[in-house]
Scaffold this motif. Sequence first.
Motif, PDB file in Angstrom:
ATOM      1  N   TYR A   1       0.849  -1.195   0.000  1.00  0.00           N
ATOM      2  CA  TYR A   1       0.000   0.000   0.000  1.00  0.00           C
ATOM      3  C   TYR A   1       0.879   1.238   0.000  1.00  0.00           C
TER       4      TYR A   1
ATOM      5  N   LYS B   1      -0.473   7.228   2.783  1.00  0.00           N
ATOM      6  CA  LYS B   1      -1.836   7.115   3.320  1.00  0.00           C
ATOM      7  C   LYS B   1      -1.737   6.409   4.666  1.00  0.00           C
TER       8      LYS B   1
ATOM      9  N   SER C   1      -3.543   5.514   7.385  1.00  0.00           N
ATOM     10  CA  SER C   1      -4.412   4.715   8.247  1.00  0.00           C
ATOM     11  C   SER C   1      -3.973   3.247   8.358  1.00  0.00           C
ATOM     12  N   MET C   2      -3.351   2.722   7.317  1.00  0.00           N
ATOM     13  CA  MET C   2      -2.962   1.308   7.383  1.00  0.00           C
ATOM     14  C   MET C   2      -1.767   1.123   8.321  1.00  0.00           C
TER      15      MET C   2
ATOM     16  N   PRO D   1      -5.551   1.497   2.323  1.00  0.00           N
ATOM     17  CA  PRO D   1      -5.801   2.521   3.355  1.00  0.00           C
ATOM     18  C   PRO D   1      -7.142   3.245   3.138  1.00  0.00           C
TER      19      PRO D   1
ATOM     20  N   ASP E   1     -10.091   3.590   5.925  1.00  0.00           N
ATOM     21  CA  ASP E   1     -10.724   4.884   6.258  1.00  0.00           C
ATOM     22  C   ASP E   1     -12.242   4.777   6.185  1.00  0.00           C
TER      23      ASP E   1
END
Length: 473
Positions: A67, A71, A73-74, A454, A458
């Motif tokens: 990913y 980003k 969130s992951m 990600p 989200d």
Amino acid sequence: DKTKKRKVAIVGGGITGLAAAYKLQKQMNHNQVPVEYQLFEASNRFGGKIKTMNRNGFVIEAGPDSYLSRKKSMTRLAEQVGLSDQLVNNETGQAFILKGKSLEPIPTGAVMGIPTQFSPFVRTNLLSPLGKVRVLADYFLPKTTAEDEDVSAGYFFRKRLGDEAVDYLIEPLLSGIYAGDINKLSLKATFPQFQQLEESHRSLIKGTINNLKKAQINQAVQPQKKKGQFLTFREGLESFITAIVEQLPKENLHLEKAIEKITKVDSGYELSFANGEVQYFDDVILTTPPHATGELLAAYSEFQYLRKMELSTTATIAIAYREGDVQNPFDGTGFVVSKNSDVTITACTWTDKKWPHTTPEGYTLLRCYVGRAGDSAIVEKTDEEILQTVLDDLDLVMDISAEPLFFVVTRWREAMPQYLVGHPYRIAKLKEDLENKYSGLYIVGAAIDGVGLPDCIDQGEAAVDSILAKVAK
Ligand code: FAD
């Protein structure tokens, strides 16, 4: 009744559904929120599109392999489940584009195809002299789109940079992400950053150079080794799924429990299961792929768009060799293919180079893609036929002298949602309908607001936030 708990159903056990369950569980543990939830997955495993095979010491990703690290969130969720020490960045290296029969390096400094350095761009064989001059017209051309207008990504880049740049540079780099046709994909839904660049700088080249300068100033403040921009887990993406599942109570997670129909009733929803059972929930988070979501809600006209959404079909093939059996004259991480080339593969990663942790010492691992939007007949061939086609294509580029040790073909039929022009407006309307007429129903996941892992996290978490906000009232 204040003691009554709100009943939440999460449908689908891919990354979106699991991220939702994890967030809900964490809130229940810490804040005693009056909620209970059940997650229902139709298949016999969790992970959905995420699937890792560990074979003979190789880590083979059947679907997604990493990913985008920017980003966040992951990475944050990885920390929460205790896996941050397992994260690995890709090795950076030269990437190539196959044009005709020749493999050409992507010019140094090009950011998703947009050139930012003059001399590597002038020297590239990917474009003719005229094609290069046309790219530079981007400096002078007026804006092509209004801020609220959606056009195809292909149209936008053709207007700004010309046909050659799109065919031999931009399209090969960008279309792979969606396995889609750049001439049909929505600019706003897939690459909004370029529309924003045009809005702020008019010229994409100027805007990209400017962003790079800003990033370099930040780097100067916090100097660090140049790292790849992707992340994955040492033992594969599925180890992340396993780690999330392990932290959730078993009794809340149900495999082989397919939902067949969702019926709106007073103040909530009835879920009908394949075995005839019916259960009531106050809130439902739907993370199923779009056609499945459309089917579950077939009785309601607002969800037609999802039922009919275009999806593309691809297959991945991972091929393992002894190191000495593959002579690869190119030093780099892999290549993508321009559409005008006479090959079937659309991309090839030299996985042992880009992700060394995937491959035992002394071996080579290749991973190729076949099939694209509107052209996926190859996916229905046998595994051996796919292998042969891929090897014939690879013969243009490298010298392979032996049979593979093993190979794995994974078919992804109608797996990648196509955000066609107008998608943002249709989704805005869908959200409006949900809010006004389907209180308690949440439709999230890859078909809605981003296909990246990600983005999916989200969306799953945002649905939970909405439910928690209601409970708090
Ligand atoms: P899914 O993973 O599809 O999960 C949905 C779940 O719902 C499935 O488990 C399914 O079995 C279940 N389900 C279906 N019907 C029912 C029903 N009736 N009842 C109950 N359950 C049901 N993204 C990246 O960020 N990086 C990459 O490198 C990348 N590469 C990709 C490569 C491929 C080949 C593909 C296909 C995708 C790739 N993506 C990548 C995109 C990303 O993998 C997906 O967008 C993401 O995994 C989707 O997660 P999801 O939970 O929304 O959906």
